[in-house]
Design an enzyme around this catalytic site. Structure first.
Site, short mmCIF file in Angstrom:
data_model
loop_
_atom_site.label_atom_id
_atom_site.label_comp_id
_atom_site.label_asym_id
_atom_site.label_seq_id
_atom_site.Cartn_x
_atom_site.Cartn_y
_atom_site.Cartn_z
N LYS A 66 0.67 -1.14 -0.04
CA LYS A 66 0.14 -0.11 -0.29
C LYS A 66 0.85 1.28 -0.02
O LYS A 66 1.94 1.24 0.64
CB LYS A 66 -0.78 -0.13 1.13
CG LYS A 66 -1.91 1.15 1.40
CD LYS A 66 -2.67 0.80 2.74
CE LYS A 66 -3.85 1.78 2.86
NZ LYS A 66 -4.73 1.42 4.00
N SER A 141 -9.62 1.68 3.45
CA SER A 141 -8.66 2.61 2.70
C SER A 141 -7.74 1.72 1.84
O SER A 141 -7.14 2.24 0.89
CB SER A 141 -8.16 3.46 3.69
OG SER A 141 -7.32 2.76 4.32
N SER A 165 -9.69 -1.07 7.52
CA SER A 165 -8.99 -0.75 6.30
C SER A 165 -8.39 -1.84 5.58
O SER A 165 -8.29 -1.96 4.47
CB SER A 165 -8.05 0.27 6.21
OG SER A 165 -8.92 1.69 6.08
N1 GLN Z 1 -12.70 3.49 7.37
C1 GLN Z 1 -12.12 4.10 8.38
C2 GLN Z 1 -11.65 5.43 8.51
O1 GLN Z 1 -11.97 6.23 7.44
C3 GLN Z 1 -11.07 3.20 8.59
C4 GLN Z 1 -9.74 3.30 8.01
C5 GLN Z 1 -8.63 2.58 8.14
O2 GLN Z 1 -8.65 1.48 8.83
N2 GLN Z 1 -7.35 3.13 7.77
O3 GLN Z 1 -10.98 5.97 9.35
#
Ligand code: GLN
Length: 477
Positions: A66, A141, A165
């Site tokens: 990532k 994400s 995420s």
């Molecule tokens: N969707 C969650 C957020 O927007 C989790 C994001 C993540 O785990 N990096 O914070």
């Protein structure tokens, strides 16, 4: 096969690069392909084999990382304009460990800016697409990493999981994804979003591959003071153990309003499957679950507002303005460099931490976090693992939630608690909805009991084989 000499790393690398070339334009999963470096690294593996050297456990295995990880000499941008042109001066521990095991880094994957999001739409590179349906989001994400593994661009990928995420995109893309205990894997070189919630987490094609990869990633690192000095069990060996007699808790709060009926039915069928294999189930309660989303979004934004203060136009990436004053440079750099979701969170987090509001928001959310940890601790007194759906729905359409942050945040309702409590949690494929979209089963375990979580996931996978169902990229356009 590489280790046995049945295939050359070079041929494997070339085959994956071909596949990426054919299908990445449809998915936008990878934002950079390291063709030259990957071919060279594969060549080096083949040379080492010829010299009779012992090869590492991942010799020649393509790996996607990532865009939130540092990899020496390469761009790491967190899909943000503010890190435009930033090249890492060092390599993240997690990446280094897999490289040392022989993995070949084949590409850098798309993500929501600074890992803030659940759809991989908040990205300077544009959205990624779900391999099972190009109109849908792969989740986020770490959506680029999930889509890449689902599309067979690489057998392994690294993501980061701060509130779900890795597990949510794993569920949306029909592959397993695993967040171990907080501190199990070093965060050194993972660009920070919310440090007390951030976890390095892998995606793979099977639970066994995840177990192997987690074993390689885990362990204390002197460069991360939060990493744990705990022995690392042989996770892969534990994957063939029977689940006969294991006690599974079903938290009733995870089957509440908002859960799609098809997801609920698939989860219940999965629980039945586990019972058929000798596990016993019981209802449990995690009473503070309803505070998970509000406390998560106060804590993560507070930490983000502090962590992202370092992007000031002086030290990293983008710089704008500054001819007249330092303040002007900060304002112009940050104004232009951050996207709207990141700005929203910095504003919210700064507000929570203001002296007049600290007690009411940040402190209160921290106290709720303690209560949630206790909820889990008491549930694990009578259960070995907990089983829930990973997400309330299957993959939503691109654009569907983009203008409505609250509805986007609600997609994390089943995953954020594991981050607040720091406990291990996996998502494994548990079938498909009537419109052909994958669903994920979440298995949570007590702190440091990754082995148990992987064992249950492996038993379920062996009984169902949903993970073998690949998306069809040839015919979709
Ligand atoms: N969707 C969650 C957020 O927007 C989790 C994001 C993540 O785990 N990096 O914070």
């Amino acid at each position: 096969m590489v280790r046995k000499g049945e295939q050359s790393a070079t041929a494997i690398c070339a085959a994956f690069l071909d596949r990426i070339e054919s299908f990445n334009p449809k998915l936008n999963a990878l934002v950079e392909v390291f063709s030259t470096e990957a071919r060279q690294a594969a060549e080096a593996v083949d040379q080492a084999k010829l010299r009779g050297e012992t090869l590492g456990p991942l010799a020649g295995v393509p790996l996607v990382i990532k865009d939130v990880f540092n990899l020496r000499g390469q761009l790491s941008t967190c899909a943000s304009r503010i890190l435009e042109g930033y090249r890492s001066p060092y390599t993240a521990t997690a990446v280094q460990k897999l490289q040392d095991a022989g993995a070949i880094i084949i590409g850098r994957s798309n993500m929501d800016e600074f890992a803030m999001g659940s759809s991989t739409e908040h990205s300077i590179y544009g959205p990624s697409r779900n391999p099972f349906n190009l109109e849908r989001s792969p989740g986020g994400s770490s959506g680029g990493s999930a889509a890449a593994v689902s599309a067979r661009f690489a057998p392994l990928a690294l993501g980061s999981d701060t509130g779900g995420s890795v597990r949510q995109p794993a569920a949306f893309c029909g592959i397993p994804g695993f967040k171990p205990t907080y501190g199990r894997i070093s965060r050194y070189g993972l660009i920070a979003f919310a440090s007390s919630l951030d976890h390095v987490a892998p995606f793979a094609r099977s639970v066994e591959d995840l177990a192997l990869c987690t074993g390689l990633l885990a362990g204390e690192d002197e460069k991360d003071s939060t990493s744990l000095a705990e022995p690392v069990p042989d996770y892969l060996a534990g994957c063939s153990d029977s689940i006969e007699g294991l006690r599974i808790g079903i938290p009733k709060e995870y089957f509440a309003a908002g859960l799609d009926p098809e997801i609920e039915a698939l989860t219940k069928a999965a629980i039945q499957e586990l019972e058929d294999h000798g596990a016993s189930t019981q209802a449990v309660t995690l009473p503070h679950t309803r505070f998970a989303i509000p406390s998560y979004y106060l804590l993560c934004t507070s930490e983000a507002s502090s962590n992202l203060a370092r992007y000031d136009g002086v030290r990293y990436g983008l710089r704008r303005g500054g001819d007249r004053s330092l303040d002007e440079m900060y304002a112009e750099t940050r104004g232009e460099g951050f996207g709207s979701e990141v700005k929203l969170r910095i504003l919210l987090g700064t507000f929570c931490l203001c002296s007049g509001y600290y007690d009411e928001y940040y402190l209160k959310a921290s106290k709720i976090r303690t209560l949630m940890r206790r909820d889990f601790a008491s549930a694990f007194k009578n259960c070995d693992v907990l089983v829930t759906p990973t997400t309330p729905t299957s993959a939503f359409k691109l654009g569907e939630k983009l203008q409505d942050p609250l509805s986007m945040y609600m997609n994390d309702v089943l995953t954020v608690s594991a981050n607040l409590a720091g406990i291990p949690a996996i998502s494994v494929p548990c079938g498909f909805t009537s419109d052909g979209m994958p669903a994920g089963l979440q298995i949570l375990g007590p702190s440091l009991d990754e082995a148990r979580v992987l064992q249950v996931a492996a038993a379920y996978q062996k009984a169902t084989q949903h993970h073998l169902h690949a998306p069809d990229l040839e015919t979709q356009s």
